[in-house]
Each structure stands twice: as structure tokens, then as C-alpha cells.
Design an enzyme around this catalytic site. Structure first.
Site, PDB file in Angstrom:
ATOM      1  N   GLU A 124      41.406  -0.136  81.352  1.00  0.00           N
ATOM      2  CA  GLU A 124      41.594   1.323  81.255  1.00  0.00           C
ATOM      3  C   GLU A 124      40.634   1.990  82.230  1.00  0.00           C
ATOM      4  O   GLU A 124      39.657   2.631  81.861  1.00  0.00           O
ATOM      5  CB  GLU A 124      41.360   1.814  79.821  1.00  0.00           C
ATOM      6  CG  GLU A 124      41.807   3.267  79.652  1.00  0.00           C
ATOM      7  CD  GLU A 124      41.616   3.810  78.247  1.00  0.00           C
ATOM      8  OE1 GLU A 124      41.172   3.058  77.367  1.00  0.00           O
ATOM      9  OE2 GLU A 124      41.905   4.999  78.046  1.00  0.00           O
TER      10      GLU A 124
ATOM     11  N   HIS B 244      50.337   2.951  69.375  1.00  0.00           N
ATOM     12  CA  HIS B 244      48.943   2.990  69.851  1.00  0.00           C
ATOM     13  C   HIS B 244      48.301   4.338  69.557  1.00  0.00           C
ATOM     14  O   HIS B 244      48.545   5.322  70.247  1.00  0.00           O
ATOM     15  CB  HIS B 244      48.892   2.702  71.359  1.00  0.00           C
ATOM     16  CG  HIS B 244      47.496   2.509  71.867  1.00  0.00           C
ATOM     17  ND1 HIS B 244      47.014   1.277  72.254  1.00  0.00           N
ATOM     18  CD2 HIS B 244      46.469   3.367  72.035  1.00  0.00           C
ATOM     19  CE1 HIS B 244      45.754   1.394  72.644  1.00  0.00           C
ATOM     20  NE2 HIS B 244      45.387   2.671  72.522  1.00  0.00           N
TER      21      HIS B 244
ATOM     22  N   HIS C  81      44.414   6.086  67.723  1.00  0.00           N
ATOM     23  CA  HIS C  81      43.057   5.821  67.204  1.00  0.00           C
ATOM     24  C   HIS C  81      42.805   6.774  66.036  1.00  0.00           C
ATOM     25  O   HIS C  81      42.207   7.834  66.212  1.00  0.00           O
ATOM     26  CB  HIS C  81      42.016   6.039  68.297  1.00  0.00           C
ATOM     27  CG  HIS C  81      42.120   5.067  69.424  1.00  0.00           C
ATOM     28  ND1 HIS C  81      41.326   3.954  69.524  1.00  0.00           N
ATOM     29  CD2 HIS C  81      42.946   5.017  70.492  1.00  0.00           C
ATOM     30  CE1 HIS C  81      41.653   3.269  70.613  1.00  0.00           C
ATOM     31  NE2 HIS C  81      42.640   3.899  71.218  1.00  0.00           N
TER      32      HIS C  81
ATOM     33  N   ASP D 247      47.847   7.678  71.422  1.00  0.00           N
ATOM     34  CA  ASP D 247      46.482   7.286  71.743  1.00  0.00           C
ATOM     35  C   ASP D 247      45.444   8.185  71.057  1.00  0.00           C
ATOM     36  O   ASP D 247      44.762   7.753  70.155  1.00  0.00           O
ATOM     37  CB  ASP D 247      46.266   7.254  73.264  1.00  0.00           C
ATOM     38  CG  ASP D 247      45.024   6.468  73.684  1.00  0.00           C
ATOM     39  OD1 ASP D 247      44.557   5.622  72.894  1.00  0.00           O
ATOM     40  OD2 ASP D 247      44.523   6.687  74.803  1.00  0.00           O
TER      41      ASP D 247
ATOM     42  N   GLN E 208      35.318  -1.234  70.562  1.00  0.00           N
ATOM     43  CA  GLN E 208      35.213  -0.138  71.536  1.00  0.00           C
ATOM     44  C   GLN E 208      33.967  -0.239  72.427  1.00  0.00           C
ATOM     45  O   GLN E 208      33.966   0.220  73.557  1.00  0.00           O
ATOM     46  CB  GLN E 208      35.207   1.208  70.790  1.00  0.00           C
ATOM     47  CG  GLN E 208      34.864   2.430  71.612  1.00  0.00           C
ATOM     48  CD  GLN E 208      35.991   2.926  72.490  1.00  0.00           C
ATOM     49  OE1 GLN E 208      36.835   3.704  72.067  1.00  0.00           O
ATOM     50  NE2 GLN E 208      36.032   2.464  73.740  1.00  0.00           N
TER      51      GLN E 208
ATOM     52  N   HIS F  41      42.954  -3.274  74.569  1.00  0.00           N
ATOM     53  CA  HIS F  41      42.828  -2.265  75.624  1.00  0.00           C
ATOM     54  C   HIS F  41      42.474  -3.029  76.899  1.00  0.00           C
ATOM     55  O   HIS F  41      41.448  -3.710  76.936  1.00  0.00           O
ATOM     56  CB  HIS F  41      41.704  -1.287  75.305  1.00  0.00           C
ATOM     57  CG  HIS F  41      42.056  -0.288  74.247  1.00  0.00           C
ATOM     58  ND1 HIS F  41      42.423  -0.654  72.982  1.00  0.00           N
ATOM     59  CD2 HIS F  41      42.099   1.074  74.293  1.00  0.00           C
ATOM     60  CE1 HIS F  41      42.691   0.445  72.281  1.00  0.00           C
ATOM     61  NE2 HIS F  41      42.498   1.503  73.045  1.00  0.00           N
TER      62      HIS F  41
HETATM   63 ZN   LIG Z   1      43.523   3.475  73.205  1.00  0.00          ZN
END
Ligand SMILES: [Zn+2]
Length: 407
Positions: A212, A55, A57, A308, A151, A209
Site C-alpha cells: 500500500e 475490506h 476497518h 476500507d 497494522q 495488506h
Molecule cells: Zn485496509
């Protein structure tokens, strides 16, 4: 024989073994007498299959210097701070930053990553195109799975669903999601329905996701688990972050964990980012913001962790080092006994391999790919304690990174 590594300590095995490598595969383990073109004396150092970051980005990495500071420190402000920069992304810019972090990961022993890439109406498909270009240029050095990640939400960002379908056609491997980011629970349900619809259409797995947030009323993990079972997607869904699971009342959390187990969902915790972006509204005690790692492991659920973020609006640190993330995971999930520390090491190796669906081709066994990492420490516990800079990385039987750079 192409390469012989002498007297290594293979993770979770007793004694020291030699590992012989031929044609990119492990050909012998034990006391190896054969001649080799190249010999490395491990001297009892820890060796195991390559580290895996399930995981990250990569489209957002290394943009922190271009952004105003995240004053609240929250996830919401981080997402919004990136908007302007995201509009200015070019394929070249995304590719360059992604490659830099991929290279750093390789030197730290990570030869497989799964990246979520923003797909929304702000950046369009530029982040995807940049990461696809990075993957192409790095294809002989690292394996990369790409998740089309909404996102900015799907329902709340009209146009995103079409872009996600386009992203799948262009080369994304998995469908992402972020249901808790929708404006209501019913929109979150619609979001999950769309994610499964796209995944079904393209015949791919899902990596979302989920929840979160510290908000105990954010209950989309249950929606994802129910939908996974309904669609027969057991074992094909990964849920990342799931911070709210820690904020739920214990009885509801227990019920959700049972559903996650039934749905055979893989879980990924991301402690480094969530330690800093969650709990920002708390006075004292400030919650850790990470999911119920111990309870999930105890329930027999496959759990891993990811880097992440690397130097973005969410998290200003990070160096694509899974041993560093392991150290944070051990602290925040309170995994400190000898067996628990081994579990932490498994989370970034065997468990992550299961998430990527490569477990049959992973591990230190004869016939398996020679994708190996040796660190200057004798055990997993010492590797996590010290995260030593001296590492030897072997990909497909070739030494691709080492402290002495003799390859
Ligand atoms: Zn993430």
C-alpha cells in the site's frame, strides 16, 4: 409463501421477474402466482443478492473527530496519528463505533463484511474484542469475517506475533499481514513466513495488506504470490490495496500479475482511501494510487473493492455504501463502457462472494438464501450513477430495511 417481490429487474437478466421467498430462501422465480403474506411491487427496479464489503476497518471507524488533522495526508502519518487514540480504545468504544457503521452498511444493502482489525502492541487485543462483541450483538443482522491485522508490522513490533496467535484463538477468522511496512525486504519475507505459519497452524485463509504505497521498489506482492504457491495456498489468499503494482515498470508488473494469476490470489482495490493517501509526494501529474484493476481483470483474476475506511485518520469520508465505492472505482479504474460498468457491479457482488468463499450460496436462484437488495433504479449503471437512497433490504427472507419502514 412469506414474501413476493413482483416485477423486479434481476441484475444482468432481461425483462421483469417475480421472486417468491419462503423459509428464508428463494422458492420461485418467474411469473409467480402463489399467494404471499407480504407483497412488494418492484416496478422494474434492480434487484440482486446483498452487497458485500470485503475490506473495511471497523475498529478504526468514526474516530476522525478525536484526532489531530493528518497534515501530510499520507498513510504513514495516518497510522501514527491513531496511536494515542488506539491506546485509549475500550471494548465498549470499539463495539459502539463498529456497530454504527455495520448498521449503516445494512441499510445500504451490505449484509456481509470482512473487517481487518488491528493486532499490535499498542492496542493489544482490545480492537479485536470490541469487534467480536459487535459481531455477537449483530449476528442476526449481518455476517462478519474478522482478519487479525498487524497494522504496525510483525518483525518491527516485537510481541505482535504472539498477539496474533492469541487473536486467532479468541475468534479471528483469517490471518492478515502488511509486509511492505517492515523495515527491509528480508524482514518483509520473514513477515510473510510468519503469516503463513500462523494460517497453517490454525487452518485458516489469509487476507493481507500488500504494497500500500506508491514506491515502485515495494515488491512484496511477488513474495506473497511465490509463498502462496509454495504452501499450496492457491485460492485462499486475498491481497488488498497493492498500489505499488501500478508504480512498477510494465514488464515487472506483467510478471507479477502472471504470478498472482498462477497463485489464484483474490485482489481487493480500495480506491476511496488510496486516492487520498497515495501520490502525496507527487507534483503533477498526481498518480491515482490504485492498483492495475483493468489489467488484473483482463488476466482473469478475481478483483473486488472495499470501503476500507470510514471517517478515520486515513480517509475523512465514507458511509458504508458500496454503490458509492463502486462509483469511485469506475472513475479511478476507468471502467465506463456498459460491460465494464456491469463488471464494477459484479466486483461488489459475485466477485466479493468468491473472496468470502460463499459463491455457492450466493446469487438470485431458486434454493439460494433470500439475502437481497433492491434499489430505486432500473439498472446497475443507474444504481451506480445515482446510488439512490431508497433501498429495500431482505435478509433470510425478511425485509430488514426499507424506505417506508413498513416492516
Ligand atoms: Zn485496509
Amino acid at each position: 409463501m412469506d414474501l413476493l417481490i413482483k416485477k423486479a429487474h434481476i441484475f444482468d437478466e432481461k425483462g421483469k421477474r417475480d421472486i417468491g421467498i419462503e423459509n428464508g430462501k428463494i422458492s420461485e422465480i418467474g411469473s409467480v402466482k402463489s399467494e404471499a403474506k407480504k407483497v412488494i411491487d418492484a416496478d422494474g427496479r434492480l434487484i440482486y443478492s446483498c452487497y458485500i464489503d470485503p475490506h473495511i476497518h471497523l475498529d478504526k471507524v468514526l474516530i476522525a473527530d478525536d484526532l489531530p488533522p493528518n497534515k501530510s495526508g499520507t498513510l504513514k502519518e495516518a497510522i501514527e496519528l491513531i496511536w494515542d487514540r488506539k491506546k485509549k480504545y475500550t471494548v465498549e468504544d470499539v463495539k459502539k463505533r463498529a456497530k454504527e457503521v455495520m448498521k449503516k452498511g445494512i441499510s445500504n444493502g451490505t449484509l456481509k463484511m470482512r473487517t481487518s482489525v488491528d493486532v499490535d502492541t499498542i492496542g493489544g487485543l482490545t480492537p479485536l474484542e470490541g469487534v467480536l462483541a459487535a459481531r455477537e450483538e449483530m449476528k442476526n443482522e449481518i455476517d462478519l469475517d474478522i482478519v487479525a491485522f498487524p497494522q504496525e508490522g510483525i518483525v518491527r513490533d516485537p510481541g505482535t506475533e504472539d498477539l496474533m496467535r492469541e487473536a486467532m484463538k479468541k475468534g479471528a477468522d483469517l490471518v492478515g499481514g502488511m509486509p511492505h511496512h517492515e523495515k527491509s525486504h528480508s524482514y518483509a519475507e520473514e513477515h510473510v513466513d510468519i503469516v503463513f505459519d500462523i494460517a497453517n497452524k490454525f487452518g485458516v485463509d489469509i487476507d493481507m495488506h500488500v504494497d500500500e504505497t506508491d514506491d515502485p521498489d515495494s515488491r512484496t506482492l511477488e513474495i506473497v504470490a511465490d509463498k502462496t504457491i509454495e504452501e499450496g495456498y492457491e485460492g485462499r489468499v486475498t491481497a488488498a490495496h497493492t498500489c505499488a503494482l501500478a508504480a512498477y515498470p510494465d514488464d515487472y508488473a506483467k510478471k507479477v500479475i502472471e504470478k498472482v494469476k498462477e497463485a489464484n490470489i483474490n485482489m481487493v482495490t480500495n480506491p476511496v482511501t488510496n486516492l487520498v493517501v497515495q501520490g502525496r509526494e507527487d507534483k503533477q501529474p498526481i498518480r491515482r494510487g490504485i492498483t492495475r484493476v483493468k489489467e488484473l481483470l483482463k488476466a482473469g483474476i478475481n478483483v473486488s473493492f472495499g470501503q476500507d475506511c470510514v471517517k478515520d485518520a486515513f480517509y475523512p469520508f465514507g458511509q458504508a455504501d458500496m454503490l458509492e465505492v463502486a462509483l469511485f472505482t469506475a472513475h479511478t479504474a476507468q471502467l465506463t463502457n456498459p460491460d465494464e460498468i456491469k463488471t464494477v457491479f459484479r466486483m461488489m457482488t459475485d466477485n466479493a462472494a468468491k473472496i468470502l468463499g460463499i459463491e455457492d450460496n450466493y446469487g438470485v436462484e431458486v434454493g439460494k438464501p433470500a439475502d437481497l437488495v433492491m434499489v430505486d433504479a432500473p439498472t446497475a449503471a443507474e444504481a451506480i450513477r445515482l446510488h439512490p437512497p431508497k433501498r429495500w433490504v431482505v435478509r433470510k427472507g425478511k425485509l430488514v430495511s426499507s424506505p417506508d419502514r413498513e416492516h
